[in-house]
Write a protein that holds these residues in place. Structure first.
Motif, PDB file in Angstrom:
ATOM      1  N   ASP A  55      49.722  45.535 -23.200  1.00  0.00           N
ATOM      2  CA  ASP A  55      49.437  45.922 -21.814  1.00  0.00           C
ATOM      3  C   ASP A  55      48.909  47.347 -21.736  1.00  0.00           C
ATOM      4  O   ASP A  55      47.995  47.641 -20.942  1.00  0.00           O
ATOM      5  N   ALA A  56      49.461  48.243 -22.545  1.00  0.00           N
ATOM      6  CA  ALA A  56      49.014  49.637 -22.527  1.00  0.00           C
ATOM      7  C   ALA A  56      47.555  49.763 -22.963  1.00  0.00           C
ATOM      8  O   ALA A  56      46.772  50.529 -22.384  1.00  0.00           O
ATOM      9  N   THR A  57      47.175  48.980 -23.986  1.00  0.00           N
ATOM     10  CA  THR A  57      45.793  49.025 -24.452  1.00  0.00           C
ATOM     11  C   THR A  57      44.835  48.471 -23.412  1.00  0.00           C
ATOM     12  O   THR A  57      43.772  49.050 -23.140  1.00  0.00           O
ATOM     13  N   GLU A  58      45.206  47.338 -22.798  1.00  0.00           N
ATOM     14  CA  GLU A  58      44.343  46.746 -21.773  1.00  0.00           C
ATOM     15  C   GLU A  58      44.242  47.655 -20.557  1.00  0.00           C
ATOM     16  O   GLU A  58      43.180  47.769 -19.936  1.00  0.00           O
ATOM     17  N   LEU A  59      45.336  48.329 -20.207  1.00  0.00           N
ATOM     18  CA  LEU A  59      45.299  49.286 -19.097  1.00  0.00           C
ATOM     19  C   LEU A  59      44.334  50.419 -19.403  1.00  0.00           C
ATOM     20  O   LEU A  59      43.558  50.844 -18.530  1.00  0.00           O
ATOM     21  N   ALA A  60      44.374  50.932 -20.630  1.00  0.00           N
ATOM     22  CA  ALA A  60      43.476  52.021 -21.001  1.00  0.00           C
ATOM     23  C   ALA A  60      42.017  51.601 -20.864  1.00  0.00           C
ATOM     24  O   ALA A  60      41.176  52.387 -20.408  1.00  0.00           O
ATOM     25  N   HIS A  61      41.706  50.354 -21.244  1.00  0.00           N
ATOM     26  CA  HIS A  61      40.329  49.861 -21.101  1.00  0.00           C
ATOM     27  C   HIS A  61      39.945  49.744 -19.626  1.00  0.00           C
ATOM     28  O   HIS A  61      38.794  50.027 -19.265  1.00  0.00           O
ATOM     29  N   CYS A  62      40.860  49.333 -18.784  1.00  0.00           N
ATOM     30  CA  CYS A  62      40.574  49.236 -17.346  1.00  0.00           C
ATOM     31  C   CYS A  62      40.310  50.610 -16.741  1.00  0.00           C
ATOM     32  O   CYS A  62      39.388  50.790 -15.935  1.00  0.00           O
ATOM     33  N   ILE A  63      41.115  51.588 -17.132  1.00  0.00           N
ATOM     34  CA  ILE A  63      40.921  52.952 -16.627  1.00  0.00           C
ATOM     35  C   ILE A  63      39.569  53.490 -17.084  1.00  0.00           C
ATOM     36  O   ILE A  63      38.841  54.134 -16.315  1.00  0.00           O
TER      37      ILE A  63
END
Length: 640
Positions: A174-182
């Motif tokens: 989730d942290a990695t996918e969040l970083a890509h969204c940001i």
């Protein structure tokens, strides 16, 4: 005896139409790679709808929920049933529209593709008297019902890849996918300072960039500082090319503007390289190569430059329909774009920071943000010294002799301001050479950017004092750049000397190499190379540059032909010429352990202030550093 598997005939399969749902899922595989792909598509639509505030809400890094709220124009109730259908869009209506796309999104398949792999709902309202409330559309059932909402649109995407669980296994944490969204939103935010962005994750605000009032370079600089930090802006120079760009209502020509980081701000990774074409973030080899080549003379080692570059041109001259994610483009004239980007960045980096004076930024009206029409950015121009020493002959400045002092016969020039009356109304200040004494006159008082020389350290560094504190100059690196730039000016439009080979060096060549050699005979000659075709698959190197006569002629020819085949010929010529001159400058520069007089030191400092790219040597190393009074005070614990 059984038949080997390699000889078995595959079963015949009939040609048939695919189901609509499978077609949408195939399209989804092209468009939606991860939650950030959905975020990018939805933010594109929000910007096309004229939104000035966009809010992104996420759960589980975007896997459980992606919600994009905007205050744009909304969607009419009568058009809602078509909003989630395949190839339904308001962006284009004909082939001519597709060939000159001016919007962020245009295919009309993103929402339909997302609907095939996730649960989608759409809440929208148009700000018109006959639409007193909003409408909620369920993407799976197609049910439409009245709902409360302010003007604008909210698109919710839940349980991404629920219909294709195999795809979901490829997602990261989730942290990695969040970083890509940001990162996806950050790329949009850099290009649109006039739009506010907010990102929430699991009910917590994780990033926010408020809309910047005004427009032009002021707004862009503020948004870059907000998104990338003040360090980026403080270590970057503005660029706006060409300087005579027409107003926005004229014919749209190629323009390049933005900010390019100084060489000292280079990073080990290329993660701070942002390129935009007509407002759309792209990863384009032409722009990347052009920007990187502009740093060739000033970047050390394999460091990566940082920049935020914006290219605008007629939409009909760029194909944005190359890739489903719109991350790649194809230019009708890639050479023109390459030259424009390179010239823009080179011109911005050429002005030495040691002699730069910041000019105030102009402010545009607080309307929809647009790039500046003319040179209104944070321009750096060399401060013209009122009095100083310019030595036209390198030998005069660094004369022979173990003592290092100027000899009695050394002729120098003293440059002074011409009186106003002599300028005959000219607005610019020009300098006239005046015969000076053999020994340079003492440096007059003044606020010199690189200060007044006070000493030499170990025969390597020049120590100077300016209003900010101490300046330390690597005299060999600095003089190497001065000699290098002077040699480049002297050899402009001239041919590199070549030396014929006693025995031509032949090698087996590819058809591309042979074609390039035949098409670029004049260019190769300018570089000091003579390459001729002996057969359709064999080339012969008959002459090489004199400076490189001891090298491998075949390897040299192949590398030059490869560059000519990929990039603009003038770029290859300039690169090869600069490499030769850099080698010459290194041997011609003053060596370490050479003792200099204060007058010679000051002459070098003044020359640095007016020499292009003098902040770095030919190998990209810095030539000088400023040590401020606060740093010096901290060393001795003053004020504690």
């Amino acid at each position: 005896m059984t038949t080997p598997p390699s000889t078995l005939q595959p079963p015949r399969r009939p040609i048939r139409e695919l189901p609509d749902e499978l077609i949408s899922q195939i399209a989804a595989g092209e468009v939606v790679e991860r939650p950030a792909s959905v975020v990018r598509e939805l933010v594109d639509n929000a910007l096309d709808a004229g939104a000035t505030q966009i809010t992104l809400r996420l759960q589980a890094g975007g896997v459980r929920l992606i919600s994009v709220e905007d205050n744009g124009s909304g969607i009419l109730r009568s058009e809602l049933p078509n909003a989630l259908k395949r190839h339904a869009t308001s962006k284009i209506a004909s082939l001519s529209d597709l060939e000159s796309v001016g919007t962020m999104g245009f295919r009309g398949e993103a929402l339909a593709a997302i609907c095939s792999i996730a649960e989608v709902s759409l809440l929208t309202r148009v700000d018109t008297p006959d639409e007193p409330h909003g409408w909620l559309l369920d993407g799976r059932s197609g049910e439409l019902q009245a709902a409360a909402r302010a003007p604008g649109t909210t698109v919710e995407v839940r349980e991404l890849f629920f219909a294709t669980p195999a795809r979901r296994k490829f997602l990261k944490t989730d942290a990695t996918e969040l970083a890509h969204c940001i990162e996806a939103v950050r790329r949009h935010a850099l290009a649109r300072p006039d739009v506010g962005f907010a990102i929430w994750h699991e009910g917590k605000l994780v990033a926010q960039w408020r809309a910047v009032a005004g427009g032009g370079m002021d707004a862009l600089r503020q948004r870059l500082a907000d998104v990338l930090g003040n360090d980026f802006v403080e270590q970057a120079v503005a660029l706006n090319w060409p300087l005579d760009a027409p107003s926005d209502d004229g014919p749209q020509r190629l323009r390049v503007w933005g900010f390019a980081g100084v060489p000292d701000a280079a990073r080990s990774r290329a993660d701070w390289q942002f390129a935009y074409v007509n407002g759309r973030y792209v990863r384009d080899k032409t722009i990347t190569h052009a920007a990187r080549s502009a740093y060739e003379d000033v970047l050390h080692g394999h460091r990566q430059p940082v920049y935020a570059l914006f290219v605008s041109l007629d939409p009909a001259r760029v194909d944005v329909n190359v890739h489903p994610t719109k991350i790649e483009v194809r230019f009708r004239d890639g050479r023109e774009v390459h030259q424009g980007v390179r010239h823009a960045v080179e011109a911005a980096l050429a002005v030495p920071r040691s002699g730069a004076t910041p000019e105030p930024l102009s402010t545009q009206p607080a309307t929809a943000w647009a790039p500046p029409a003319r040179q209104d950015g944070f321009a750096f121009r060399p401060r013209e010294p009122e009095v100083g020493h310019r030595v036209s002959d390198v030998a005069a400045l660094w004369g022979a002799g173990s003592g290092g002092a100027s000899t009695g016969s050394a002729r120098t020039e003293e440059w002074t301001r011409v009186p106003d009356a002599a300028r005959a109304g000219s607005d610019s200040v020009r300098a006239e050479p005046v015969e000076a004494l053999a020994q340079p006159a003492p440096l007059p008082d003044g606020d010199w950017p690189l200060g007044r020389a006070i000493a030499q350290l170990q025969g390597v560094y020049i120590l100077a004092e300016n209003t900010h504190g101490l300046i330390v100059v690597d005299m060999h690196a600095a003089h190497e750049r001065i000699v290098y730039e002077r040699l480049k000016q002297q050899l402009d439009d001239q041919q590199v000397a070549s030396q014929p080979l006693l025995i031509p060096a032949t090698f087996a060549a590819t058809p591309d190499e042979v074609a390039t050699a035949e098409d670029c005979v004049d260019v190769l000659k300018t570089l000091g190379l003579e390459v001729t075709a002996l057969s359709p698959r064999t080339l012969a190197v008959r002459a090489v540059p004199t400076t490189l006569a001891q090298g491998d002629p075949v390897e040299l020819a192949r590398s030059v032909l490869a560059e000519l085949g990929l990039h603009d010929a003038s770029t290859v010529v300039q690169r090869a010429r600069n490499e030769l001159l850099a080698t010459m400058a290194c041997h011609g520069a003053v060596r370490a352990n050479r003792r200099l007089t204060l007058d010679e030191m000051n002459a070098l400092l003044r020359q640095m202030e007016v020499t292009e790219r003098s902040d770095q040597c030919n190998h990209g190393r810095p030539t000088w550093r400023q040590v401020g009074m606060k740093e010096l005070d901290a060393l001795f614990l003053r004020g504690r």
